[in-house]
Design a protein around this motif. Structure first.
Motif, mmCIF file in Angstrom:
data_model
loop_
_atom_site.group_PDB
_atom_site.id
_atom_site.type_symbol
_atom_site.label_atom_id
_atom_site.label_comp_id
_atom_site.label_asym_id
_atom_site.label_seq_id
_atom_site.Cartn_x
_atom_site.Cartn_y
_atom_site.Cartn_z
ATOM 1 N N ASN A 140 0.757 -1.129 -0.078
ATOM 2 C CA ASN A 140 0.014 -0.064 0.054
ATOM 3 C C ASN A 140 0.862 1.192 0.081
ATOM 4 N N LEU A 141 1.692 1.178 -1.005
ATOM 5 C CA LEU A 141 2.628 2.610 -1.076
ATOM 6 C C LEU A 141 1.815 3.421 -1.749
ATOM 7 N N ARG A 142 1.681 4.682 -1.444
ATOM 8 C CA ARG A 142 0.784 5.710 -2.302
ATOM 9 C C ARG A 142 1.608 6.125 -3.713
ATOM 10 N N VAL A 143 1.188 6.166 -4.743
ATOM 11 C CA VAL A 143 1.627 6.702 -6.128
ATOM 12 C C VAL A 143 1.586 8.078 -5.981
ATOM 13 N N VAL A 144 2.797 8.678 -6.080
ATOM 14 C CA VAL A 144 2.964 10.248 -5.960
ATOM 15 C C VAL A 144 2.964 10.946 -7.252
ATOM 16 N N ARG A 145 3.885 10.313 -8.314
ATOM 17 C CA ARG A 145 3.888 10.672 -9.556
ATOM 18 C C ARG A 145 3.957 9.373 -10.513
ATOM 19 N N TYR A 146 3.448 9.441 -11.779
ATOM 20 C CA TYR A 146 3.698 8.385 -12.789
ATOM 21 C C TYR A 146 3.641 8.855 -13.899
ATOM 22 N N ASP A 147 4.674 8.585 -14.835
ATOM 23 C CA ASP A 147 4.846 9.146 -16.190
ATOM 24 C C ASP A 147 4.861 7.992 -16.979
ATOM 25 N N ALA A 148 3.640 7.212 -17.490
ATOM 26 C CA ALA A 148 3.501 6.167 -18.304
ATOM 27 C C ALA A 148 4.516 6.159 -19.476
ATOM 28 N N ASP A 149 4.746 7.131 -20.125
ATOM 29 C CA ASP A 149 5.306 7.188 -21.231
ATOM 30 C C ASP A 149 6.883 7.120 -20.951
ATOM 31 N N ARG A 150 7.404 7.792 -19.836
ATOM 32 C CA ARG A 150 8.746 7.340 -19.638
ATOM 33 C C ARG A 150 9.016 6.350 -18.783
ATOM 34 N N GLY A 151 7.923 5.544 -18.152
ATOM 35 C CA GLY A 151 7.994 4.821 -17.287
ATOM 36 C C GLY A 151 8.777 5.153 -15.945
ATOM 37 N N VAL A 152 8.388 6.425 -15.450
ATOM 38 C CA VAL A 152 8.975 6.915 -14.138
ATOM 39 C C VAL A 152 7.925 6.950 -13.296
ATOM 40 N N LEU A 153 8.078 6.361 -12.104
ATOM 41 C CA LEU A 153 7.074 6.045 -11.013
ATOM 42 C C LEU A 153 7.702 6.563 -9.877
ATOM 43 N N ALA A 154 6.848 7.385 -9.084
ATOM 44 C CA ALA A 154 7.339 7.638 -7.769
ATOM 45 C C ALA A 154 6.346 7.556 -6.582
ATOM 46 N N VAL A 155 6.800 6.611 -5.403
ATOM 47 C CA VAL A 155 5.896 6.154 -4.533
ATOM 48 C C VAL A 155 6.411 7.072 -3.306
ATOM 49 N N LYS A 156 5.441 7.015 -2.296
ATOM 50 C CA LYS A 156 5.768 7.566 -1.029
ATOM 51 C C LYS A 156 6.343 6.577 -0.239
ATOM 52 N N GLY A 157 7.487 6.856 0.347
ATOM 53 C CA GLY A 157 8.321 5.824 1.299
ATOM 54 C C GLY A 157 9.327 5.179 0.636
ATOM 55 N N ALA A 158 9.706 4.246 1.551
ATOM 56 C CA ALA A 158 10.838 3.540 1.124
ATOM 57 C C ALA A 158 10.343 2.198 0.463
ATOM 58 N N VAL A 159 11.538 1.690 -0.413
ATOM 59 C CA VAL A 159 11.395 0.641 -0.937
ATOM 60 C C VAL A 159 12.495 -0.390 -0.762
ATOM 61 N N PRO A 160 12.262 -1.742 -0.733
ATOM 62 C CA PRO A 160 13.463 -2.553 -0.301
ATOM 63 C C PRO A 160 14.534 -2.521 -1.397
ATOM 64 N N GLY A 161 15.712 -2.916 -0.901
ATOM 65 C CA GLY A 161 16.882 -3.066 -1.775
ATOM 66 C C GLY A 161 17.552 -1.921 -2.057
ATOM 67 N N PRO A 162 18.708 -1.996 -2.875
ATOM 68 C CA PRO A 162 19.610 -0.793 -3.074
ATOM 69 C C PRO A 162 18.977 -0.276 -4.521
ATOM 70 N N ASN A 163 19.848 1.022 -4.746
ATOM 71 C CA ASN A 163 19.730 1.610 -6.098
ATOM 72 C C ASN A 163 19.888 0.903 -7.060
#
Lengths: 193, 121
Positions: free
Chosen positions: A158-181
């Motif tokens: 349940n991470l909230r989607v803050v930004r999403y650009d489907a054409d460029r495939g860029v997604l921003a979600v609020k909070g942290a995500v597991p794993g390294p950059n």
């Protein structure tokens, strides 16, 4: 319909919401994903598609996602989009947490350790007692001890989607995500438990 | 080093016109404060003692002032929309980027000499 897509973690930054408050966000690069092969009820006993993630023209990862072929038909080689991602909605993100190797109990289980002085000798980061005495005369299974920490599958729901650009495939979600950059993650629509 | 995807997300969170101030300046920071449905401006004035975390969206600056004899520091995000405006009252002569030494000083010792722009000959 497929409910998951592959992405890589880019890193964290922050944005301002409509009230002017800072929101910590994780940026992900979603897709491009295409259907690699199809699992069918007749052959494998379940319906799924295998998708592959491309980076610089090379396939870097493959994952399966269950589908309902009655709802939508897929073809091998088809490019996948992510209709379940929408700004303001929620997603689950599955990744592999950062490996921390063989870690002590303070790092791994948030134990308090022992005192820095007052007669503590060379046991400042130790666990203390792991059990009782002559009864039961053994350590109970599952007792928290030092060991391998991290590097396991980890899901953030349940991470909230803050930004999403489907054409460029860029997604921003609020909070942290597991794993390294740069790490591989699966973005899926939230699952009701 | 900067990633295009990160830039894309940060777009819109950056201030259109950069705040112009330097460490050592005495500034008035006009903050928007939401009270119920009404919005008003509150001014926090003091000396800029630090500017941290680069020039990106996460950059912050620290303003120090004395309130009733007690030092108060407030850290502002440079790009926060809650900062309505920033007015530089006075430039100070400083020789370092972080003025944390002001914390250890009291009274007259906390003053910074004023820097005046050189007159064109």
């Amino acid at each position: 319909m497929h409910t998951a897509i592959l992405a890589t973690k880019v890193g964290m930054t922050q944005v301002y919401d409509d009230d002017g408050n800072v929101q910590p966000v994780t940026v992900l690069e979603v897709g491009p994903c295409k259907v690699e092969l199809l699992r069918t009820q007749e052959r494998e006993g379940y319906s799924a598609l295998q998708m592959s993630l491309e980076r610089q023209g090379k396939t870097v990862a493959r994952r399966e996602s269950r589908i309902e072929p009655e709802v939508r038909q897929y073809e091998v080689g088809e490019q996948l989009d992510a209709p379940f991602i929408e700004v303001g909605g929620k997603v689950d993100i599955i990744g592999t947490s950062k490996g921390r190797g063989f870690s002590g109990v303070m790092k791994r289980h948030n134990f308090a350790g022992q005192r820095a002085s007052h007669g503590v000798k060379k046991c400042h980061r130790h666990a203390g007692s792991t059990g009782m005495s002559a009864d039961p005369a053994r350590v109970i299974k599952g007792t928290k001890m030092a060991g391998q920490y991290g590097g396991t599958k980890s899901t953030v729901r349940n991470l909230r989607v803050v930004r999403y650009d489907a054409d460029r495939g860029v997604l921003a979600v609020k909070g942290a995500v597991p794993g390294p950059n740069g790490g591989l993650v699966t973005v899926r629509s939230p699952v009701e438990l | 080093m900067r990633n295009e995807a990160l830039d894309l997300v940060e777009q819109g969170s950056l201030r259109e016109e950069a705040l112009s101030f330097e460490v050592g300046d005495t500034v008035d920071v006009h903050c928007r404060i939401q009270e119920g449905t009404k919005e008003r401006i509150q001014v926090f004035s003091g000396i800029v003692i630090a500017h941290r975390r680069g020039n990106g969206v996460t950059a912050t600056f620290t303003v120090r002032r004395l309130v009733a004899g007690e030092g108060v520091e407030r850290i502002f995000p440079v790009h926060s929309p809650k900062i309505a405006s920033l007015v530089v009252k006075r430039h100070g002569v400083v020789r370092r980027a972080k003025l944390f030494y002001l914390r250890d000083r009291i009274g007259k010792a906390t003053r910074l000499a004023e820097r005046r722009e050189k007159k064109a000959e």
